[in-house]
Design an enzyme around this catalytic site. Structure first.
Site, PDB file in Angstrom:
ATOM      1  N   CYS A  16       0.868  -1.183   0.000  1.00  0.00           N
ATOM      2  CA  CYS A  16       0.000   0.000   0.000  1.00  0.00           C
ATOM      3  C   CYS A  16       0.905   1.233   0.000  1.00  0.00           C
ATOM      4  CB  CYS A  16      -0.967  -0.025   1.188  1.00  0.00           C
ATOM      5  SG  CYS A  16      -0.190   0.000   2.805  1.00  0.00           S
ATOM      6  N   ASN A  19       2.310   1.417   4.340  1.00  0.00           N
ATOM      7  CA  ASN A  19       2.608   0.136   5.001  1.00  0.00           C
ATOM      8  C   ASN A  19       2.319   0.172   6.509  1.00  0.00           C
ATOM      9  OD1 ASN A  19       5.517  -2.047   5.493  1.00  0.00           O
ATOM     10  ND2 ASN A  19       3.419  -2.630   5.100  1.00  0.00           N
ATOM     11  N   CYS A  21      -1.404   0.644   7.392  1.00  0.00           N
ATOM     12  CA  CYS A  21      -2.837   0.327   7.521  1.00  0.00           C
ATOM     13  C   CYS A  21      -3.238  -0.889   6.675  1.00  0.00           C
ATOM     14  CB  CYS A  21      -3.704   1.525   7.114  1.00  0.00           C
ATOM     15  SG  CYS A  21      -3.448   3.002   8.131  1.00  0.00           S
ATOM     16  N   ARG A  22      -3.324  -0.713   5.357  1.00  0.00           N
ATOM     17  CA  ARG A  22      -3.905  -1.758   4.516  1.00  0.00           C
ATOM     18  C   ARG A  22      -2.996  -2.968   4.308  1.00  0.00           C
ATOM     19  NH1 ARG A  22      -5.037   2.203  -0.263  1.00  0.00           N
ATOM     20  NH2 ARG A  22      -3.159   3.078   0.730  1.00  0.00           N
ATOM     21  N   SER A  23      -1.731  -2.724   3.908  1.00  0.00           N
ATOM     22  CA  SER A  23      -0.877  -3.896   3.617  1.00  0.00           C
ATOM     23  C   SER A  23      -0.500  -4.690   4.866  1.00  0.00           C
ATOM     24  CB  SER A  23       0.336  -3.527   2.755  1.00  0.00           C
ATOM     25  OG  SER A  23       1.162  -2.584   3.374  1.00  0.00           O
ATOM     26  N   ASP A 132      -8.067   3.819   1.064  1.00  0.00           N
ATOM     27  CA  ASP A 132      -7.150   4.266   2.117  1.00  0.00           C
ATOM     28  C   ASP A 132      -7.964   4.738   3.329  1.00  0.00           C
ATOM     29  OD1 ASP A 132      -5.299   5.501   3.688  1.00  0.00           O
ATOM     30  OD2 ASP A 132      -4.389   6.665   2.079  1.00  0.00           O
TER      31      ASP A 132
HETATM   32  P1  4NP Z   1      -1.748   2.773   4.160  1.00  0.00           P
HETATM   33  O1  4NP Z   1      -2.407   4.114   4.746  1.00  0.00           O
HETATM   34  O2  4NP Z   1      -1.193   3.140   2.805  1.00  0.00           O
HETATM   35  O3  4NP Z   1      -2.897   1.840   4.077  1.00  0.00           O
HETATM   36  O4  4NP Z   1      -0.689   2.361   5.142  1.00  0.00           O
HETATM   37  C1  4NP Z   1      -1.734   5.334   4.873  1.00  0.00           C
HETATM   38  C2  4NP Z   1      -0.843   5.514   5.900  1.00  0.00           C
HETATM   39  C3  4NP Z   1      -0.206   6.737   6.044  1.00  0.00           C
HETATM   40  C4  4NP Z   1      -0.469   7.757   5.150  1.00  0.00           C
HETATM   41  C5  4NP Z   1      -1.352   7.567   4.116  1.00  0.00           C
HETATM   42  C6  4NP Z   1      -1.976   6.351   3.968  1.00  0.00           C
HETATM   43  N1  4NP Z   1       0.163   9.012   5.325  1.00  0.00           N
HETATM   44  O5  4NP Z   1      -0.145   9.935   4.547  1.00  0.00           O
HETATM   45  O6  4NP Z   1       0.983   9.167   6.242  1.00  0.00           O
END
Ligand code: 4NP
Length: 160
Positions: A16, A19, A21-23, A132
């Site tokens: 993602c 790294n 939340c989703r992955s 997201d």
């Molecule tokens: P992820 O979510 O891609 O599912 O881990 C996010 C985590 C952090 C951020 C954006 C999306 N950020 O902008 O810090």
């Protein structure tokens, strides 16, 4: 996706943006499901961006996952590195931006390994992307889990 032949997959990388939340959620869920059927497979996750390098999963992602019985231990964010494209048999992007970032960094000979994770989903045919959840509320994390559980089950059917 219709299954005609099982895929030969010994390693999977979930990707993602951050790294956190989703992955890592996909990593934890698929690790558990693969463990339950004793599938020998290497599982990892990474982000297309490195801003959370070394951090554990987002506390909201972890709380939602733990509530459904998943183990979020031993997960630490890292960015995708060049060796990942050679090393992993399957590289699964959570959304289209992740997919196109991966494709633009990936040498042409390995680009066939990259797919959208929800290509393996069965109960959500209308969804292409795991949205997201970072800037939203708790419900977003529940929906991530719903999608990830579905696609993980679909993936498991295709490779085990
Ligand atoms: P992820 O979510 O891609 O599912 O881990 C996010 C985590 C952090 C951020 C954006 C999306 N950020 O902008 O810090």
């Amino acid at each position: 996706m219709t299954v005609t032949q099982k895929l030969k997959v010994r390693s999977v990388l979930f990707v993602c943006l951050g790294n956190i939340c989703r992955s890592p959620t996909a990593h934890a869920v698929f690790r558990q499901l693969a463990g339950e059927v004793r599938l020998p497979i290497e599982i990892d996750s990474a982000g297309t961006a490195g801003y959370h390098k070394g951090a554990g999963p987002d506390r909201r992602a972890k709380a939602a996952g733990v509530k459904r019985g998943y183990d979020f231990s031993k997960l630490a964010a890292r960015p995708v590195v060049a060796d990942d494209f050679e090393k992993f048999d399957l590289i699964l992007a959570m959304d289209k931006a992740n997919y196109s970032d991966l494709m633009s960094d990936c040498p042409p000979e390995y680009q066939h390994k990259i797919q959208l994770f929800l290509n393996f989903a069965e109960r959500y045919p209308e969804e292409d992307e795991v949205p997201d959840p970072y800037y939203g509320g708790a419900q977003g994390f529940e929906y991530v889990l719903d999608l990830v559980e579905d696609a993980s089950n679909g993936l498991l059917k295709q490779i085990s």
